[in-house]
Every structure is written in C-alpha cells, then in structure tokens.
Scaffold this motif. Structure first.
Motif, PDB file in Angstrom:
ATOM      1  N   ALA A   1       0.822  -1.208   0.000  1.00  0.00           N
ATOM      2  CA  ALA A   1       0.000   0.000   0.000  1.00  0.00           C
ATOM      3  C   ALA A   1       0.857   1.260   0.000  1.00  0.00           C
ATOM      4  O   ALA A   1       0.689   2.139  -0.836  1.00  0.00           O
TER       5      ALA A   1
ATOM      6  N   TRP B   1      -4.084  -5.758  -6.867  1.00  0.00           N
ATOM      7  CA  TRP B   1      -2.721  -5.346  -7.201  1.00  0.00           C
ATOM      8  C   TRP B   1      -2.692  -4.515  -8.488  1.00  0.00           C
ATOM      9  O   TRP B   1      -1.998  -3.497  -8.566  1.00  0.00           O
TER      10      TRP B   1
ATOM     11  N   ARG C   1      -3.754  -1.062  -7.826  1.00  0.00           N
ATOM     12  CA  ARG C   1      -2.709  -0.295  -7.135  1.00  0.00           C
ATOM     13  C   ARG C   1      -1.640   0.152  -8.119  1.00  0.00           C
ATOM     14  O   ARG C   1      -1.115   1.282  -8.010  1.00  0.00           O
TER      15      ARG C   1
ATOM     16  N   ARG D   1      -0.527   3.923  -8.907  1.00  0.00           N
ATOM     17  CA  ARG D   1       0.886   4.209  -8.628  1.00  0.00           C
ATOM     18  C   ARG D   1       1.601   4.744  -9.863  1.00  0.00           C
ATOM     19  O   ARG D   1       2.533   5.557  -9.752  1.00  0.00           O
TER      20      ARG D   1
END
Length: 562
Positions: free
Chosen positions: A311, A440, A443, A447
């Motif tokens: 995270a 994932w 994320r 990101r």
C-alpha cells in the motif's frame, strides 16, 4: 507426428503467455503518458550519446553515469544499447521508452511462467506465478521509471539463462545437455551487462542442480523442460559420469562468461566494484558488522511487508527513511531475522514435498545476496526495484501453493467429500486469487501516476517517506527550478536540512530562496552555514558577501564569515 498431449501443452502455454502479457500491458498502459523523471533525465533524455548511431562505440565503452561529472563505476552496456535502439528505431520521446519498459516487463512475466512449468508447476500454478509477478505493485518502481530498465533486462536475461540451464539439466547424454549451457552462459553475460546483481546466477544454477537433478543419474526436471508429458521426467542421463560432465561443461561456460565480463568491465572502468565516499549519510559502508546485519534484517522485514501489503510504496528510502539499527530490540530487525530463518526452514521442509516451492524460496534468498547489504554494503540501503528479480522466486512459491490447494480440493472431493464441494473449493480459491491480482493491478494503475512528472513523483515520495531528506530536497528543487516558487522551495529545503543538516547544497539553495524573497538576513545565515561546512570553497564566501551587501543598515551588525 506431435502427440496430442504435447499439442495441448503448447496451446495452453501460448494462451496463458498471451494473457499474462496482456495483463501486464493493461496494468502499465498508463505509464505511456508519463514524462522523463529524475535519473531518466541525465541517463536518457539529456544523454548526448543517444543522439546518433555513431555514438554506439563510446556508449558501450563508458561509465553508466558518464553524462555526469562523477562516475559510479557502473558498466551496463546492454541497458545503454537498449536505450540507443529505443531512441533511434522508435522515438526519443518519453512514451517510446516507457513502451520499451512495458514490453520488457511483460516478457519477464512470461518467462516467469515458462520457468514455473519447467520446475514442476501445473498450468494453474505457473499462470498464477506469471500473473503474480507481472501484477505485483512493488515492481512499479522498476517498470514506471525509464532507468528501471536495468532491472528489467537483467531479470529477463537472468531468467532466460535459468530456462536454458534447466533445459540442459533435463536433456540426455553429456554433449546434448551441454549444448544448452552455451546459451545459458550467453544470457548470463547479457544479464551482467544489464545490471551487476546478475552475478548471483552461478549460485542459482547450483541450486537448480541440487533441486532438479537426481543422485542416480536421472534428472528430475519437469517434463515441460524436456518436451514430454507433465507427469514424466527425463531419466536418460546415462549415469553419474554423464551428469558430472554436463555440470562441468555448464560451470566452465558460466565461468567463461563471468571472466569475460569482469575483464571488459575492468578495461572500461579500471575497477571491478564501486566504493562510494564513506561520509554519505545513511550508507552502511564502514558501519560495524553487527549494525550492518541488523539494519539489513530490518530492511528485509520491510521488503516482506511490502510484498504482503503493497500500500505505502516509495521511490526513495535514502537517509534517514531507514535509520541504522543498533540493537535487536528494533522490531523490524527482529522480524527480519525471524523471516529469514522461516524462509530457510521452509526451503528445507519443502525440499522433497514441493521442490518448486522450495526452489522458489531459495531463489528469493539467493538472488538477494548482492543487494541485501548482508554480504557486501552497497550504495542503496533499500529500494523497491531491488526486489524485482528475487520476487520471481516468491511468485513460483505462490504458484506451488495454488497447485497444492487445488490438488487437495480435488483429492478431498474424490475421497468422499463430493465433487460439488471440490468444485466450490476450487472456485473459491481461484476467486480469492483473482481478487488479489485485481487489487494489485488497481494499485499499479494509481501508482503509475506518481511518475507523471518530477513534481508528482517527489510529492508522492515525501508523503510516503517524510523522513527522507533527499525526497524533500528534490521536491524543493522542483519548486525552485521549475516553478520559481521560492517560499515553497524554502520550506522543503528546511525540512531536508532538519533531517540532514550537513547538506551543503541544501544550505546554498535555501540561501538562494531567502535571497529571492529578499530575506537577506536569513540568506546570509544559510550561506554562512554552507561556508562553514565547506570552508575551502571560496564560492560560498562570495554568496555570503553578495547577500550581506543587501542588508543595508544592518550590514555592520552582521558577523563576517571567518
């Protein structure tokens, strides 16, 4: 005629490889909108050696950081050649380099799947390994930054070398198996030319021999390495002497590749390793052995935490984001030691029951040897990109767990639990894995935006690691150079100096900000501090005098620089 079982295996391999590659492409498509950031600018965007084909010889015969005033004693000709090919064959715009990284990462994930099959994973386990590797968010540090290509190419050639090595172990008589050790050595050389951490490959090759060759002359490499049915193993080894000959051939090939690389590296750089200045804060050079190992253990625990819960990711963990550990009372150090012991115990316990899982855990440990700071201190105390290659081992262990779980569900259904219950158990397991992988991927997508520009990258880094002096300094540079926002820059330089008060450049830049804001007393104070830290540099004294002359009536009341 090719047996139907082999056709089915090949078809499934192509389908799963395509799905893994497409999943990686979908997750990282957002990077194509990103610009060059941080080290990308010096190494790629502004590197004059990437502007024409004629620069290729010089590019291959120079330090990786040759565009800078100082060198790091790094020689990465394969990586630099890939940048030249990228710029000249596609485009020298940022999107083309990000596309190159995306394709390289997808290729690595596919090779992870392929090697997974070779070490004994089933179709589901190997596919899960490829997807887990390709979609783990910790890899964004390597994929989203252009200079992360060194990690990508090193991993690609490293894993291809492993695939060739396993193929050599799984073939018949000595000369046939030995043929595959030649491309293994060639890929090993290319991996070394991409990044130095590939030097651990001989250790991995040795582990492969331990895990996947028998003691009675029959190899135990999975059938996909030999082209046979998945339940078969190659036993045409021809006895212990033939196996020994193959290993001698393989060892000699790897030694030759390493020798040629080291000779070429020395010829180009005049050194075999980098020895940074010991006064750089946060480095473990010169630290007592106990402190270095405790700190490395603490970092290992942090890596493990990010693997399980990715995270709070960061592009920088330099001084003082990771404090030097001096006691076992540090919870991260204690946790890291326990994790390392658990991994070693897991390798031993799974050695016979699940060779693929045991090899994966052993791979994770062995591939981390040169970048862990346990064996040798390196310039980087922690970086998410350093997990890129080692995490392939964890992906294989994850795939082995999935195979075992699905197999147990089938066995329980066949033993009287009911086929319906078995199907539900399998569906639930696969659904849970799918949810994790989707999370994932999400994320990664968020990101990727951190690398949109220097400002977004350093803002995100400061948020993730507020105790990192370099992150504050870099954000301050963005405010000062790109926006001329002197007050915001002064705040960030001050935060950086609160962590690292010995940073002369930060004091000078802080003085410039105060000067621009016409706070000349604060400017003089900052310049004087810089001059005191570096008294032999006359430039800093000139900065002081320039600011003091603007003080007007209070000039006489301000002490002169000694």
């Amino acid at each position: 005629m090719i047996p139907q079982a082999d056709k089915s295996e090949v078809r499934a391999a192509w389908i799963w490889s395509a799905l893994v590659a497409l999943a990686c492409a979908a997750a990282y498509a957002g990077t194509l909108r990103n610009d060059f950031v941080f080290d990308d600018i010096a190494i790629v965007r502004d590197n004059p050696r990437l502007k024409s084909w004629g620069e290729a010889p010089g590019l291959l015969m120079s330090d990786y950081w040759e565009s800078q005033t100082e060198t790091d004693k790094l020689w990465r000709p394969v990586t630099m050649l890939s940048y030249l090919l990228n710029a000249r064959l596609v485009s020298d715009n940022a999107w083309a380099f990000h596309l190159g990284n995306l394709l390289a990462h997808a290729a690595v994930a596919v090779v992870v799947l392929m090697v997974g099959r070779m070490i004994g994973l089933g179709r589901a386990g190997a596919a899960a390994a490829g997807l887990a590797f390709g979609l783990h968010p910790i890899h964004t540090d390597a994929v989203a930054s252009v200079v992360g290509r060194a990690e990508l190419l090193a991993a690609l050639f490293y894993l291809l070398a492993l695939a060739c090595w396993l193929r050599g172990l799984g073939r018949g008589v000595a000369w046939r198996g030995g043929v595959w050790f030649v491309p293994a050595a060639a890929c090993f050389f290319l991996a070394l030319g991409s990044k130095e951490n590939a030097a651990t490959f001989p250790l991995i090759a040795g582990l492969a021999c331990v895990f996947f060759t028998g003691r009675a002359g029959g190899e135990q490499v999975h059938a996909s390495a030999t082209g046979g049915d998945k339940n078969q193993t190659s036993t045409r080894g021809g006895g212990e002497s033939h196996r020994a000959r193959r290993l001698i051939i393989g060892g000699a090939a790897l030694a030759a590749a390493l020798g040629v690389y080291l000779a070429a590296r020395y010829a180009v750089l005049g050194a075999l390793r980098f020895d940074p200045p010991r006064e750089i804060p946060g480095l473990l050079f010169g630290a007592p052995l106990a402190e270095r190992w405790l700190t490395a253990s603490a970092v290992f625990a942090r890596y493990a935490g990010l693997m399980l819960w990715p995270a709070r990711l960061s592009a920088d963990y330099s001084f003082d984001a990771i404090p030097v550990v001096r006691s076992l009372a540090d919870p991260y150090a204690a946790a890291g030691i326990l994790i390392i012991i658990s991994l070693i115990v897991g390798v031993i316990a799974l050695r016979k029951r699940s060779p693929a899982a045991a090899f994966g855990l052993a791979f994770f440990i062995a591939a981390f040897v040169l970048t862990s700071n346990f064996v040798l201190p390196i310039k980087t105390i922690m970086a998410e990109r350093l997990t890129y290659l080692p995490s392939a081992g964890l992906a294989w262990a994850f795939g082995a767990w999935l195979d075992s779980t699905l197999s147990s569900a089938s066995a329980e259904g066949g033993a009287g639990g009911g086929r319906g219950a078995a199907r539900w158990a399998k569906a639930a397991t696969l659904f849970a894995v799918a949810v994790i992988l989707a999370g994932w991927a999400g994320r990664i997508i968020t990101r990727n935006r951190d690398w949109r520009s220097n400002e977004t990258l350093f803002t995100a880094t400061v948020a993730a690691q507020p105790q990192c002096a370099k992150a504050h300094y870099n954000l301050a540079d963005v405010y000062r150079v790109d926006h001329g926002d002197w007050p915001a820059a002064a705040v960030e330089y001050s935060l950086s100096l609160a962590i690292d008060p010995g940073d002369v450049a930060a004091w000078i830049n802080l003085g410039v900000c105060h000067y621009k804001m016409e706070d000349f007393e604060a400017a003089v104070a900052a310049f004087e501090t810089a001059a005191g830290l570096d008294p032999l540099n006359a430039t800093y004294a000139a900065y002081v005098e320039g600011a003091r002359q603007r003080l007007g009536p209070v000039f006489e009341a301000t002490p002169a620089v000694q």
